[in-house]
Design a protein around this motif. Structure first.
Motif, PDB file in Angstrom:
ATOM      1  N   ALA B   2       0.844  -1.197   0.000  1.00 37.06           N
ATOM      2  CA  ALA B   2       0.000   0.000   0.000  1.00 37.06           C
ATOM      3  C   ALA B   2       0.875   1.240   0.000  1.00 37.06           C
ATOM      4  O   ALA B   2       0.667   2.173  -0.769  1.00 37.06           O
ATOM      5  CB  ALA B   2      -0.907  -0.009   1.211  1.00 37.06           C
ATOM      6  N   SER B  49      -6.820  -3.789  -5.391  1.00 41.21           N
ATOM      7  CA  SER B  49      -6.148  -2.761  -4.571  1.00 41.21           C
ATOM      8  C   SER B  49      -6.801  -2.660  -3.196  1.00 41.21           C
ATOM      9  O   SER B  49      -6.104  -2.547  -2.184  1.00 41.21           O
ATOM     10  CB  SER B  49      -6.209  -1.398  -5.266  1.00 41.21           C
ATOM     11  N   ALA B  50      -8.126  -2.665  -3.165  1.00 38.63           N
ATOM     12  CA  ALA B  50      -8.838  -2.563  -1.879  1.00 38.63           C
ATOM     13  C   ALA B  50      -8.550  -3.787  -1.011  1.00 38.63           C
ATOM     14  O   ALA B  50      -8.351  -3.662   0.197  1.00 38.63           O
ATOM     15  CB  ALA B  50     -10.338  -2.430  -2.121  1.00 38.63           C
ATOM     16  N   ALA B  52      -5.895  -5.545  -1.111  1.00 35.81           N
ATOM     17  CA  ALA B  52      -4.470  -5.565  -0.723  1.00 35.81           C
ATOM     18  C   ALA B  52      -4.234  -4.904   0.628  1.00 35.81           C
ATOM     19  O   ALA B  52      -3.249  -5.184   1.295  1.00 35.81           O
ATOM     20  CB  ALA B  52      -3.627  -4.883  -1.796  1.00 35.81           C
ATOM     21  N   VAL B  53      -5.143  -4.002   1.033  1.00 38.76           N
ATOM     22  CA  VAL B  53      -4.948  -3.317   2.330  1.00 38.76           C
ATOM     23  C   VAL B  53      -5.928  -3.816   3.392  1.00 38.76           C
ATOM     24  O   VAL B  53      -6.056  -3.208   4.447  1.00 38.76           O
ATOM     25  CB  VAL B  53      -5.059  -1.773   2.180  1.00 38.76           C
ATOM     26  N   ASN B  54      -6.638  -4.898   3.093  1.00 36.84           N
ATOM     27  CA  ASN B  54      -7.575  -5.479   4.061  1.00 36.84           C
ATOM     28  C   ASN B  54      -7.457  -6.996   4.061  1.00 36.84           C
ATOM     29  O   ASN B  54      -7.308  -7.594   2.996  1.00 36.84           O
ATOM     30  CB  ASN B  54      -9.013  -5.115   3.687  1.00 36.84           C
ATOM     31  N   PRO B  55      -7.540  -7.620   5.230  1.00 39.30           N
ATOM     32  CA  PRO B  55      -7.495  -9.091   5.258  1.00 39.30           C
ATOM     33  C   PRO B  55      -8.629  -9.696   4.430  1.00 39.30           C
ATOM     34  O   PRO B  55      -8.438 -10.673   3.717  1.00 39.30           O
ATOM     35  CB  PRO B  55      -7.663  -9.432   6.739  1.00 39.30           C
ATOM     36  N   LEU B  57     -12.820  -8.463   2.643  1.00 39.95           N
ATOM     37  CA  LEU B  57     -13.920  -7.494   2.548  1.00 39.95           C
ATOM     38  C   LEU B  57     -15.172  -8.240   2.098  1.00 39.95           C
ATOM     39  O   LEU B  57     -15.089  -9.142   1.261  1.00 39.95           O
ATOM     40  CB  LEU B  57     -13.585  -6.395   1.539  1.00 39.95           C
ATOM     41  N   GLU B  61     -19.352  -4.466   1.331  1.00 32.94           N
ATOM     42  CA  GLU B  61     -18.291  -3.477   1.580  1.00 32.94           C
ATOM     43  C   GLU B  61     -17.574  -3.125   0.274  1.00 32.94           C
ATOM     44  O   GLU B  61     -17.335  -1.955  -0.010  1.00 32.94           O
ATOM     45  CB  GLU B  61     -17.284  -4.034   2.594  1.00 32.94           C
TER      46      GLU B  61
END
Lengths: 205, 128
Positions: B2, B49-50, B52-55, B57, B61
């Motif tokens: 990120a 991309s989303a 990549a920064v969350n375990p 979703l 969401e």
């Protein structure tokens, strides 16, 4: 005989250079990550700690009448809770190796601030007019509105937490005086503790 | 990753803002021939991309984050799932069905490759 014209003429402007498109793609990735970021940035354990501070304030004010001391204790608790929660959020961002101050956190703060500013202004006004019994519904409703607005940039659990505060604030506005401290404990202590654990478990701390 | 994507984008802030697609054009060292078309598409790039920064979703969401419709999101998510870039877990919360997505190691690697590719294109055109 009519003249024949091509359906699509040559574009009048040059298409963006490959270099510009690559930059645009990187910008898009960055924005997509930033939009998704509050999910991981907000610290659930920080919210639980804020709840803990509220329970301490409850213990300190449980037998205190609605006086300046009661107000001062809760205002001090709010400042401590905010500092603790902010510190935990910064620690979480550092641990995840993501920057804390991003467009996403700025949007979140901007959405959170107006309702809290209104609460601060009206707190002074109500105290000046001797209407301290209205502080509990004001604080619960304002904080609920602030969290719900900020939650628009985050996962669904955040605006749900805000809605719980709004609900408790509505109850506080309806019930007769005498339940202020208990309602403060239920909101700033209980709701924070429950949703903090939920956020910490689902979103990595 | 990120931080890297953000740092890369910040170091080139003059992005045109249009939704440009990379065509297969020669660019010196960096060519778009080996570009991962699967995640090059805007919606899929956003999903990856989303994630990549969350375990993980949930479907709703992701839908809210991408500002898209159920149909559009499920089509793109399925393509990513078929490629092995994301995993899809279906469960029930009470009686309500819930779909969660998570990025796989292959998906993370694909995004990393894509970022490298964009970086290479920028470097190649700048060095000319």
């Amino acid at each position: 005989m009519a003249t024949v014209r091509p359906i699509s003429s040559a574009p009048s402007v040059h298409p963006p250079a490959l270099h510009d498109r690559a930059i645009d793609n990187l910008q898009y990735i960055r924005e997509a990550m930033e939009r998704a970021e509050p999910v991981t940035v907000i610290s659930g354990w920080g919210i639980v700690a804020a709840g803990g501070v509220a329970f301490v304030a409850t213990a300190a004010t449980l037998r205190t009448p609605l006086t300046t001391r009661w107000v001062a204790t809760w205002v001090a608790a709010a400042v401590v809770a905010f500092a603790v929660s902010l510190g935990a959020t910064i620690r979480k961002a550092n641990r995840a190796k993501t920057p804390f101050l991003t467009g996403a956190t700025q949007r979140l703060a901007l959405a959170f601030a107006p309702a809290m500013f209104i609460a601060a202004v009206l707190t002074g006004t109500l105290l000046r007019h001797g209407l301290g019994e209205l502080l509990t519904p004001l604080w619960l409703l304002s904080y609920g509105a602030a969290v719900t607005a900020a939650g628009m940039f985050s996962v669904r659990v955040i605006p749900v937490m805000g809605a719980c505060f709004v609900l408790l604030g509505t109850v506080a506005a309806i019930v007769p005086t005498g339940f202020e401290t208990l309602l403060m404990a239920a909101g700033f202590g209980g709701v924070h503790a429950v949703f903090g654990v939920l956020i910490a478990r689902r979103y990595g701390g | 990753m990120a931080r890297r994507a953000q740092a890369l984008a910040r170091s080139h802030p003059q992005g045109p803002g249009g939704a440009g697609g990379i065509k297969s054009q020669p660019t010196g060292d960096a060519t778009a021939v080996d570009l991962d078309r699967l995640i090059h598409e805007r919606m899929r790039l956003g999903i990856v991309s989303a994630l990549a920064v969350n375990p993980s979703l949930s479907f709703s969401e992701l839908k809210a984050l991408m500002h898209t419709t159920d149909g559009n999101l499920s089509v793109h998510a399925r393509k990513l799932e078929e490629a092995g870039y994301v995993t899809c877990t279906k469960s029930f919360e009470g009686r309500v069905p819930k779909t969660d997505y998570a990025l796989t190691a292959a998906g993370r690697k694909a995004l990393e490759r894509y970022l490298n590719h964009m970086e290479a294109i920028i470097r190649a055109t700048r060095d000319r």
